[in-house]
Motif scaffolding. Sequence first.
Motif, mmCIF file in Angstrom:
data_model
loop_
_atom_site.group_PDB
_atom_site.id
_atom_site.type_symbol
_atom_site.label_atom_id
_atom_site.label_comp_id
_atom_site.label_asym_id
_atom_site.label_seq_id
_atom_site.Cartn_x
_atom_site.Cartn_y
_atom_site.Cartn_z
ATOM 1 N N LEU A 115 0.813 -1.214 0.000
ATOM 2 C CA LEU A 115 0.000 0.000 0.000
ATOM 3 C C LEU A 115 0.845 1.262 0.000
ATOM 4 O O LEU A 115 0.467 2.268 -0.610
ATOM 5 N N ASN A 116 1.993 1.237 0.668
ATOM 6 C CA ASN A 116 2.894 2.396 0.625
ATOM 7 C C ASN A 116 3.314 2.688 -0.818
ATOM 8 O O ASN A 116 3.286 3.838 -1.259
ATOM 9 N N MET A 117 3.703 1.653 -1.541
ATOM 10 C CA MET A 117 4.107 1.826 -2.938
ATOM 11 C C MET A 117 2.915 2.271 -3.785
ATOM 12 O O MET A 117 3.019 3.193 -4.590
ATOM 13 N N PHE A 118 1.778 1.614 -3.594
ATOM 14 C CA PHE A 118 0.589 1.923 -4.373
ATOM 15 C C PHE A 118 0.162 3.379 -4.171
ATOM 16 O O PHE A 118 -0.112 4.094 -5.134
ATOM 17 N N TYR A 119 0.123 3.833 -2.926
ATOM 18 C CA TYR A 119 -0.330 5.206 -2.676
ATOM 19 C C TYR A 119 0.686 6.247 -3.119
ATOM 20 O O TYR A 119 0.302 7.378 -3.434
ATOM 21 N N TRP A 178 -7.351 3.671 -11.503
ATOM 22 C CA TRP A 178 -7.005 3.068 -10.218
ATOM 23 C C TRP A 178 -6.628 1.605 -10.418
ATOM 24 O O TRP A 178 -5.623 1.135 -9.892
ATOM 25 N N ILE A 179 -7.440 0.882 -11.213
ATOM 26 C CA ILE A 179 -7.177 -0.533 -11.495
ATOM 27 C C ILE A 179 -5.839 -0.703 -12.215
ATOM 28 O O ILE A 179 -5.065 -1.616 -11.896
ATOM 29 N N GLU A 180 -5.555 0.171 -13.158
ATOM 30 C CA GLU A 180 -4.290 0.081 -13.895
ATOM 31 C C GLU A 180 -3.098 0.268 -12.957
ATOM 32 O O GLU A 180 -2.121 -0.484 -13.013
ATOM 33 N N ILE A 181 -3.188 1.251 -12.076
ATOM 34 C CA ILE A 181 -2.106 1.489 -11.114
ATOM 35 C C ILE A 181 -2.011 0.328 -10.125
ATOM 36 O O ILE A 181 -0.910 -0.137 -9.792
ATOM 37 N N TYR A 182 -3.144 -0.184 -9.676
ATOM 38 C CA TYR A 182 -3.179 -1.311 -8.747
ATOM 39 C C TYR A 182 -2.560 -2.549 -9.396
ATOM 40 O O TYR A 182 -1.779 -3.270 -8.756
ATOM 41 N N THR A 183 -2.882 -2.773 -10.658
ATOM 42 C CA THR A 183 -2.320 -3.910 -11.390
ATOM 43 C C THR A 183 -0.799 -3.810 -11.437
ATOM 44 O O THR A 183 -0.088 -4.795 -11.179
ATOM 45 N N GLY A 184 -0.294 -2.624 -11.766
ATOM 46 C CA GLY A 184 1.155 -2.413 -11.799
ATOM 47 C C GLY A 184 1.797 -2.634 -10.446
ATOM 48 O O GLY A 184 2.888 -3.218 -10.344
ATOM 49 N N ALA A 185 1.129 -2.184 -9.391
ATOM 50 C CA ALA A 185 1.669 -2.360 -8.040
ATOM 51 C C ALA A 185 1.702 -3.838 -7.650
ATOM 52 O O ALA A 185 2.653 -4.301 -7.017
#
Length: 118
Positions: free
Chosen positions: A17-21, A82-89
């Motif tokens: 979550l740190n990386m994702f946010y 959001w989904i695209e960024i979450y997928t990458g994370a």
Amino acid sequence: MNLFQKYGGADFWSDFLNMFYTKITASELLSHHFADKDIDHIKSMLIGLLEVTLVTEGHYPEDQLTEGHKNMGISGAEFNDWIEIYTGALKSSGIADEDATSILNLVNGYRHCIVTKP
């Protein structure tokens, strides 16, 4: 073993979550949703959400998600970003492809609770 525990439990998902946010708050499309918000509080709530959904395979109360997002005005395009960024994370964190697909399917199953405008 459930997906929450498989990758190391709360410590792993906290790092995730740190990386994702870091990425999500840099997004031109999404950053305005997080201006003046307590990101640490959001991450703390999401650790619990991840634990519930990854342990029980997606049985998080939809009414709570709907209530929490109803005044945010999240569009379909914002949810997609959001989904695209979450997928990458997920990929950057070393989540196996089949596990990432399972997690993304769970998240996408809540789209109707989160998206409130076209």
